[in-house]
Design an enzyme around this catalytic site. Sequence first.
Site, mmCIF file in Angstrom:
data_model
loop_
_atom_site.group_PDB
_atom_site.id
_atom_site.type_symbol
_atom_site.label_atom_id
_atom_site.label_comp_id
_atom_site.label_asym_id
_atom_site.label_seq_id
_atom_site.Cartn_x
_atom_site.Cartn_y
_atom_site.Cartn_z
ATOM 1 N N GLY A 1 -4.524 -5.070 -9.242
ATOM 2 C CA GLY A 1 -3.271 -5.437 -9.885
ATOM 3 C C GLY A 1 -3.323 -5.242 -11.384
ATOM 4 O O GLY A 1 -2.453 -4.610 -11.973
ATOM 5 N N GLU B 1 -0.410 -8.030 -3.808
ATOM 6 C CA GLU B 1 -1.278 -7.797 -2.646
ATOM 7 C C GLU B 1 -0.464 -7.542 -1.381
ATOM 8 O O GLU B 1 -0.767 -6.613 -0.621
ATOM 9 C CB GLU B 1 -2.210 -8.994 -2.465
ATOM 10 C CG GLU B 1 -3.161 -9.171 -3.635
ATOM 11 C CD GLU B 1 -3.445 -10.628 -3.988
ATOM 12 O OE1 GLU B 1 -4.169 -10.844 -4.972
ATOM 13 O OE2 GLU B 1 -2.936 -11.550 -3.310
#
Length: 190
Positions: free
Chosen positions: A90, A157
């Site tokens: 991320g 995610e």
Amino acid sequence: MNDEHTDSVIERILKELGDCVRQVSAESLTRAEALIESASRIFVAGAGRSGLCMRAFGMRLMHLGKTVHVVGETTTPGIAATDLLILGSGSGRTASLVVMAEHACHLGANILLFTTDSESPLGRLAALQVIIPAPSFRVMDDMHDSISVQPLGTLFEQSMLILCDGLVFELMRRTGVSAGQMFAHHANLE
């Protein structure tokens, strides 16, 4: 938690996911399919929950008949110039992944990166980035709260896993591999 509240939370999460994945560049996904299809071997890595998503993606790519390795496992061979390293991060700043990507680049391997930050150190090393417009757990502020009710990097995610499953579906279509053929590669020592 009552049923009405649970339904409301689930609806909000599903809306967030839909909004997020619809903003991902279709061109980047098409290019990702081509990179995956042409790679002689694929290596997958990530840290924490992103790493779990990469393992799940690697498993499905193996079911498609690709040669796939999870970085860090004892049976993982060295990466080479004809290989593809797929990373999920991320922040794009996880130190161990940056070192890994630098080494893979030095050896001539391509890097496919799922991230939120195109300007990150990993972003600069990647041959291709799939940018997911979700909050990174490293940026916890009021903007995060306006984008997602979920904690930390959860939206990233979840979105990454859905996008990876979408890539598998498209690769099945492109290569003509059926679910039955994939099942032939499924683990059978369970």
